[in-house]
Design a protein around this motif. Structure first.
Motif, PDB file in Angstrom:
ATOM      1  N   ILE A   1     -10.367   9.557  22.787  1.00  0.00           N
ATOM      2  CA  ILE A   1      -9.856   8.203  23.009  1.00  0.00           C
ATOM      3  C   ILE A   1      -8.476   8.295  23.644  1.00  0.00           C
ATOM      4  CG2 ILE A   1      -9.315   6.008  21.922  1.00  0.00           C
ATOM      5  CD1 ILE A   1     -11.074   6.921  19.554  1.00  0.00           C
ATOM      6  N   VAL A   2      -8.284   7.589  24.746  1.00  0.00           N
ATOM      7  CA  VAL A   2      -6.964   7.466  25.357  1.00  0.00           C
ATOM      8  C   VAL A   2      -6.217   6.349  24.629  1.00  0.00           C
ATOM      9  CG1 VAL A   2      -5.697   7.062  27.485  1.00  0.00           C
ATOM     10  CG2 VAL A   2      -7.901   8.243  27.556  1.00  0.00           C
ATOM     11  N   ALA A   3      -5.036   6.635  24.109  1.00  0.00           N
ATOM     12  CA  ALA A   3      -4.343   5.657  23.274  1.00  0.00           C
ATOM     13  C   ALA A   3      -2.843   5.847  23.393  1.00  0.00           C
ATOM     14  CB  ALA A   3      -4.776   5.779  21.811  1.00  0.00           C
ATOM     15  N   GLN A   4      -2.104   4.815  22.938  1.00  0.00           N
ATOM     16  CA  GLN A   4      -0.642   4.872  22.874  1.00  0.00           C
ATOM     17  C   GLN A   4      -0.199   4.541  21.458  1.00  0.00           C
ATOM     18  OE1 GLN A   4       1.623   2.092  25.312  1.00  0.00           O
ATOM     19  NE2 GLN A   4       3.263   3.575  25.563  1.00  0.00           N
ATOM     20  N   ILE A   5       0.717   5.341  20.910  1.00  0.00           N
ATOM     21  CA  ILE A   5       1.161   5.172  19.531  1.00  0.00           C
ATOM     22  C   ILE A   5       2.073   3.958  19.424  1.00  0.00           C
ATOM     23  CG2 ILE A   5       2.454   6.233  17.648  1.00  0.00           C
ATOM     24  CD1 ILE A   5       1.550   8.940  18.634  1.00  0.00           C
ATOM     25  N   TYR A   6       1.787   3.080  18.432  1.00  0.00           N
ATOM     26  CA  TYR A   6       2.585   1.886  18.165  1.00  0.00           C
ATOM     27  C   TYR A   6       3.340   1.958  16.841  1.00  0.00           C
ATOM     28  CZ  TYR A   6       1.450  -1.333  21.961  1.00  0.00           C
ATOM     29  OH  TYR A   6       1.385  -1.962  23.182  1.00  0.00           O
ATOM     30  N   ARG A   7       2.799   2.649  15.850  1.00  0.00           N
ATOM     31  CA  ARG A   7       3.428   2.734  14.534  1.00  0.00           C
ATOM     32  C   ARG A   7       3.248   4.145  13.993  1.00  0.00           C
ATOM     33  NH1 ARG A   7       4.802  -1.574  16.130  1.00  0.00           N
ATOM     34  NH2 ARG A   7       4.555  -3.630  15.154  1.00  0.00           N
ATOM     35  N   THR A   8       4.204   4.584  13.182  1.00  0.00           N
ATOM     36  CA  THR A   8       4.106   5.859  12.471  1.00  0.00           C
ATOM     37  C   THR A   8       4.578   5.627  11.044  1.00  0.00           C
ATOM     38  OG1 THR A   8       6.317   6.452  13.275  1.00  0.00           O
ATOM     39  CG2 THR A   8       4.443   7.298  14.519  1.00  0.00           C
ATOM     40  N   TRP A   9       3.804   6.124  10.066  1.00  0.00           N
ATOM     41  CA  TRP A   9       4.204   5.927   8.681  1.00  0.00           C
ATOM     42  C   TRP A   9       3.540   6.981   7.798  1.00  0.00           C
ATOM     43  CZ3 TRP A   9       0.286   2.986  10.784  1.00  0.00           C
ATOM     44  CH2 TRP A   9      -0.913   2.939  10.067  1.00  0.00           C
TER      45      TRP A   9
ATOM     46  N   GLU B   1       0.823  -1.211   0.000  1.00  0.00           N
ATOM     47  CA  GLU B   1       0.000   0.000   0.000  1.00  0.00           C
ATOM     48  C   GLU B   1       0.859   1.265   0.000  1.00  0.00           C
ATOM     49  OE1 GLU B   1      -2.645  -0.222   3.286  1.00  0.00           O
ATOM     50  OE2 GLU B   1      -3.597  -2.069   2.626  1.00  0.00           O
ATOM     51  N   GLY B   2       2.126   1.123  -0.348  1.00  0.00           N
ATOM     52  CA  GLY B   2       2.993   2.293  -0.446  1.00  0.00           C
ATOM     53  C   GLY B   2       3.377   2.901   0.885  1.00  0.00           C
ATOM     54  N   ARG B   3       3.319   2.148   1.966  1.00  0.00           N
ATOM     55  CA  ARG B   3       3.659   2.694   3.276  1.00  0.00           C
ATOM     56  C   ARG B   3       5.163   2.930   3.383  1.00  0.00           C
ATOM     57  NH1 ARG B   3       0.112  -1.088   7.424  1.00  0.00           N
ATOM     58  NH2 ARG B   3      -1.918  -0.187   6.977  1.00  0.00           N
ATOM     59  N   ILE B   4       5.501   4.099   3.891  1.00  0.00           N
ATOM     60  CA  ILE B   4       6.896   4.435   4.160  1.00  0.00           C
ATOM     61  C   ILE B   4       7.022   4.649   5.657  1.00  0.00           C
ATOM     62  CG2 ILE B   4       8.750   6.079   3.729  1.00  0.00           C
ATOM     63  CD1 ILE B   4       7.423   6.743   1.081  1.00  0.00           C
ATOM     64  N   PRO B   5       7.763   3.798   6.365  1.00  0.00           N
ATOM     65  CA  PRO B   5       7.870   3.950   7.827  1.00  0.00           C
ATOM     66  C   PRO B   5       8.551   5.254   8.203  1.00  0.00           C
ATOM     67  CG  PRO B   5       9.449   2.335   7.016  1.00  0.00           C
ATOM     68  CD  PRO B   5       8.571   2.671   5.851  1.00  0.00           C
ATOM     69  N   MET B   6       8.140   5.793   9.321  1.00  0.00           N
ATOM     70  CA  MET B   6       8.744   7.010   9.863  1.00  0.00           C
ATOM     71  C   MET B   6       9.190   6.712  11.295  1.00  0.00           C
ATOM     72  SD  MET B   6       6.104   9.900   8.361  1.00  0.00           S
ATOM     73  CE  MET B   6       7.297  11.220   8.621  1.00  0.00           C
ATOM     74  N   PRO B   7      10.310   5.998  11.441  1.00  0.00           N
ATOM     75  CA  PRO B   7      10.727   5.560  12.788  1.00  0.00           C
ATOM     76  C   PRO B   7      11.093   6.695  13.722  1.00  0.00           C
ATOM     77  CG  PRO B   7      12.458   5.141  11.168  1.00  0.00           C
ATOM     78  CD  PRO B   7      11.258   5.585  10.387  1.00  0.00           C
ATOM     79  N   ASN B   8      11.421   7.865  13.172  1.00  0.00           N
ATOM     80  CA  ASN B   8      11.795   8.997  14.019  1.00  0.00           C
ATOM     81  C   ASN B   8      10.598   9.830  14.451  1.00  0.00           C
ATOM     82  OD1 ASN B   8      14.543   8.322  13.804  1.00  0.00           O
ATOM     83  ND2 ASN B   8      14.725   9.443  11.876  1.00  0.00           N
ATOM     84  N   GLY B   9       9.397   9.434  14.046  1.00  0.00           N
ATOM     85  CA  GLY B   9       8.200  10.139  14.468  1.00  0.00           C
ATOM     86  C   GLY B   9       7.656  11.057  13.385  1.00  0.00           C
ATOM     87  N   ILE B  10       6.542  11.727  13.706  1.00  0.00           N
ATOM     88  CA  ILE B  10       5.852  12.617  12.777  1.00  0.00           C
ATOM     89  C   ILE B  10       5.801  14.012  13.395  1.00  0.00           C
ATOM     90  CG2 ILE B  10       3.674  13.083  11.604  1.00  0.00           C
ATOM     91  CD1 ILE B  10       3.089  10.115  11.657  1.00  0.00           C
ATOM     92  N   LEU B  11       6.252  15.006  12.630  1.00  0.00           N
ATOM     93  CA  LEU B  11       6.182  16.397  13.075  1.00  0.00           C
ATOM     94  C   LEU B  11       4.847  16.979  12.637  1.00  0.00           C
ATOM     95  CD1 LEU B  11       7.764  18.619  14.508  1.00  0.00           C
ATOM     96  CD2 LEU B  11       8.638  19.337  12.277  1.00  0.00           C
ATOM     97  N   HIS B  12       4.024  17.332  13.603  1.00  0.00           N
ATOM     98  CA  HIS B  12       2.672  17.831  13.306  1.00  0.00           C
ATOM     99  C   HIS B  12       2.309  18.916  14.306  1.00  0.00           C
ATOM    100  CE1 HIS B  12      -1.480  17.853  11.984  1.00  0.00           C
ATOM    101  NE2 HIS B  12      -1.890  17.624  13.217  1.00  0.00           N
TER     102      HIS B  12
END
Length: 896
Positions: free
Chosen positions: A392-400, A358-369
């Motif tokens: 929703i209370v949540a914890q981030i597991y993946r960024t891409w 699906e064209g996913r590109i991992p962003m292991p260093n996080g997302i600047l937003h």
């Protein structure tokens, strides 16, 4: 891993059996029968159910002993289609009956190990039916006899045992780890299962129980729309480095030795220390494939070279411990060369070749937003489409990032108590949330704010250091299983966190002393219906939007689970009240005031009946310890509660005594639930006194057994300074004592017919109050109408403000870009100047640059001068070679 100095067998347990035919017995199978075996095998592989499902999926390979450790304790002769395929290909069967027996083991083993209601059991019966049909075809073609085609008796199928209670907490804690390890293993383990020789990746868990459970969930998803809410796991988003490492591990798993055994089999895990202490005495740093997979899953590797260090260590350990002529030594040499070759090839590839599906590109260093960096492990609030007030209370597991350039996060949801299904009397901690198995994808725009979730063992000891005080902090002590709606206490908090942050800890600012945790009743206990019984089915939560938690959960009355803690003990009853004290007389109250209230007109808020004036503090009554009060608050889902006051419900503002007249009798008001009583003969007021001085006698009523009489009427006054702050015109409208203090009553009037208004005045609000009220209502209506009329203009103004803000932001960005370009030009100029100074020898002196430039100018001038002289000389030479002869010019050629 090792075979010992004498070439002993590997200490790793194996499920492979010795190949048939090793005793030298010749095979009696004909070529026609070998062909028939291949045909039967191919037809079984290609069979499908009416729904198009492959029933052989569970039986194509042997069960993984690590995934299902008790399988080989029950099944003594494991068998798989891949094993039969290998034997047919190598012609290991000595008779066709052996082929039939091996095929019969597959459905038999599945029926022995699995329950009758499992998918594996059903698939086994289907495969057995197809096998019998294929053998019957061979009998009809007279390739084999009916006796050979008959499936042998392999033992009785045990009766189905009742389900035993499982340790759900341990299962759920390990479920995510096992799923992730199986995912890595599925990607790096291949086996030659296709007829065309191509290798096929294994997808999904390989254990029979795990596959059956997953298939059952898929079936449920077709019938139950609520199944889309069931637990999952984070999507696979590999970085190019991780993809390269998995390719190396895949290459290690492919080669086979001369015995047709996978070479990697001896390197699956480190030899047991109790079984082979001599190995651990010699090998100081053991390494095996399971350790490599675990470290890869925990994100321990930062490069391919880092991973290859462990690979080299694994093979060097085997070469160090084993003899050179042993099979393990030879396998280690071959696999080591294969790993090095694959690593070199993978490192040569461009990162663009490792883009995920699906064209996913991992962003292991996080997302600047929005000016903040959102990375794996962060606790966040995510937009809740069902209730915007409860994100929703949540914890981030993946960024891409997807193919369109949009940024995404995958987060694990934590439910609030009101979003779960639980027993009605369950209590929760304040600010408690529970971990779920929901791992959902969200655009980064849906991330609202930061929050924090602490484990229950640390929540009462302090707070995370430097965490903003205006952000929410929650506490968690349980997991929520959405399939059976159970809450299980978490044993290991690290198992609930992403792999990247499991080994990290946060600094806390500790409290002076641990705080006591307080539990509160369920916020949705009121939803329990009177007709609900203990044997009813579990209620279902109310779902709403697709990518959001339930709108609201549910409560039930089912028996409490043995592992559930009981609800908190009720507060013990107060000690018995002391005997009442004699009544103190009070003087009569003055004549009713202009508002027309009679002497027994009582109210705790007298100013409510008067025009608006300056604010006035409201007194708080302090009932006697011996008085019994009835709580009139009624809720449609709760029964009225009767309780005894053991202490004052709030601080006492003032307790000024009021003089009483002789012959006073306490007055008890008529409430809707009170029994009739005689009216007091004289209009009087009851005034409370200090408990140590006196207490009013209890009022006796003829009431049903167990009825608690309402407390007697009490009268209160404000302190002198508070009473003086009330304007005089306001005080005159209410009852006052002899000192002019306004009287406050704890009950409404006993009988309104006894209220006698002043002559010429009607009972009710004053004209000034009604006029003020009318003016206020008019102002509110006008304001509401103006707000509605200006709504469109405000929206337009807000829209223009947003557009202007965006335009200004773009302009600022453009200006910053130009400044950055200019700054870069200046830096390049400075760097060029510095490099030139180094080249020409800055160490010679500070003026070396200017001197060098002067020398360059002199050289340029000297070169120009010499060039000019040369041109002049050549011109003169050319003119000197021309001699005039009888009217014409003859040019003398230069002699060579």
């Amino acid at each position: 891993m090792a075979s010992g100095r004498a070439g002993s067998a590997t200490p790793v347990p194996t499920t492979e059996k010795a190949d048939p035919g090793t005793d030298g017995t010749p095979s009696a199978v004909t070529e026609v029968e070998w062909t028939a075996m291949s045909t039967v095998l191919a037809n079984v592989y290609s069979c499908r159910t009416e729904d198009g499902i492959d029933p052989t999926k569970l039986f194509q390979r042997k069960v993984n002993k690590r995934a299902v450790p008790d399988y080989y304790d029950i099944i003594k002769e494991p068998m798989a289609l891949s094993e039969i395929k290998r034997k047919v290909a190598s012609k290991d069967y000595r008779a066709f009956a052996e082929f039939v027996r091996d095929f019969s083991l597959i459905p038999h083993n599945a029926q022995v190990y699995n329950r009758q209601d499992s998918q594996a059991y059903v698939d086994a019966l289907f495969v057995k039916k197809v096998l019998e049909e294929e053998l019957k075809k061979l009998v009809d073609e007279k390739i084999i006899t009916e006796e050979v085609a008959k499936l042998p008796y392999l033992g009785e199928i045990p009766e189905q045992d009742p389900l035993l209670p499982e340790d759900e907490e341990e299962e759920e804690e390990d479920d995510e780890d096992e799923d992730a390890e199986e995912e890595i293993e599925d990607e790096v383990d291949d086996e030659d299962d296709d007829d065309d020789g191509k290798r096929r990746k294994r997808r999904g868990p390989r254990s029979t129980a795990a596959i059956a459970k997953r298939e059952a969930r898929k079936d449920d998803a077709k019938e139950d729309p609520e199944s889309r809410k069931k637990r999952g796991r984070p999507p696979r988003v590999d970085t190019p480095m991780e993809a390269r490492i998995k390719a190396i591990m895949k290459s290690i798993r492919k080669p086979r030795n001369q015995a047709n055994k996978l070479m990697v089999g001896a390197f699956e895990r480190v030899p047991d220390k109790a079984a082979m202490p001599e190995y651990h005495a010699e090998i100081k740093s053991p390494m095996a494939m399971d350790v490599l997979k675990r470290k890869l899953k925990r994100k321990k590797y930062n490069s391919v070279d880092h991973f290859m260090v462990d690979v080299e260590l694994m093979f060097e350990n085997a070469k160090q411990y084993n003899e050179e002529d042993s099979q393990i030594y030879k396998d280690a040499v071959h696999l080591q060369k294969e790993a090095r070759k694959t690593a070199a090839a993978e490192k040569e590839k461009d990162d663009s070749e490792f883009v995920m599906e699906e064209g996913r590109i991992p962003m292991p260093n996080g997302i600047l937003h929005n000016g903040e960096l959102w990375k794996v492990g962060d606790w966040v609030h995510v937009q809740n489409a069902n209730d915007l007030t409860k994100p929703i209370v949540a914890q981030i597991y993946r960024t891409w990032q997807d193919a369109e350039g949009s940024k995404w996060v995958n987060a694990c949801w934590y439910y609030r108590p009101e979003q779960t299904v639980h027993r009605f009397d369950r209590h929760f901690l304040e600010n408690e949330v529970v971990k779920t198995g929901q791992y959902r994808d969200h655009p980064i725009d849906e991330v609202v704010d930061r929050c924090f979730v602490m484990f229950v063992t640390r929540y009462n000891k302090g707070r995370p250091r430097d965490f903003p005080r205006d952000k929410d902090i929650y506490v968690c002590e349980a997991r929520y299983n959405e399939e059976n709606h159970k809450l299980n206490k978490i044993k290991t908090w690290a198992s609930c966190l992403p792999d990247e942050v499991r080994d990290k800890d946060y600094v806390m600012d500790l409290f002076d002393a641990p705080r006591k945790l307080k539990k509160v009743p369920s916020p949705i206990a009121y939803m329990l219906k009177d007709e609900q019984r203990e044997d009813d089915d579990l209620p279902k939560p109310e779902w709403g939007a697709e990518n959001a938690p339930p709108k609201i959960g549910a409560v039930h009355r089912r028996p409490r689970d043995p592992k559930d803690s009981p609800p908190p003990e009720p507060t013990p009853s107060p000690p018995p009240a002391p005997p009442p004290a004699p009544v103190m007389p009070t003087p009569t109250i003055p004549t009713p005031q202009p508002n027309g209230y009679s002497s027994n007109m009582q109210s705790s808020y007298p100013l409510a009946q008067a025009p608006s004036a300056s604010p006035m503090p409201v007194p708080t009554p302090q009932p006697h310890h011996a008085q019994v009060a009835y709580t009139p608050t009624h809720h449609p889902h709760h029964q009225p509660q009767y309780h005894t006051h053991s202490q004052s419900p709030a601080p006492h503002v003032s307790h000024q005594p009021v003089a009483q007249a002789p012959g006073y009798q306490p007055i008890t008001p008529h409430l809707p639930f009170a029994t009739p009583q005689a009216q007091a003969p004289v209009t009087q007021f009851a005034t409370p006194r200090m408990a140590q001085q006196y207490q009013q006698p209890p009022v006796v009523h003829q009431a049903p057994v167990g009825y608690k009489a309402p407390q007697p009427v009490e009268v209160y006054t404000l302190p002198d300074h508070a009473n003086a702050s009330i304007p005089a015109d306001i005080r005159e409208q209410f009852h006052r004592d002899d000192q002019g203090r306004v009287l406050f009553f704890t009950a409404p009037p006993v009988n309104t017919s006894r209220i006698v208004p002043k002559e010429g005045q009607a009972l009710g609000h004053s004209a000034s109050f009604l006029a003020a009220k009318q003016r206020r209502d008019g102002l509110i209506a006008a304001k509401r109408k103006a707000d509605e009329a200006n709504a469109a203009s405000r929206e337009e103004s807000a829209k223009k403000a947003r557009v202007e803000s965006e335009r200004k932001l773009l302009k600022d960005i453009e200006e910053l870009r130009i400044k950055a370009v200019h700054a870069m030009e200046d830096q390049l100029a400075l760097a060029t100047k510095r490099d030139y100074q180094m080249l020409v020898g800055q160490v010679e002196g500070p003026n070396v640059l200017s001197k060098s430039l002067d020398r360059l100018v002199e050289l340029q001038e000297e070169t120009a001068r010499k060039k000019k002289e040369r041109e002049e000389r050549l011109r003169k030479q050319a003119s000197g070679k021309q001699i005039p002869v009888s009217g014409m010019t003859v040019r003398l050629e230069e002699s060579i």
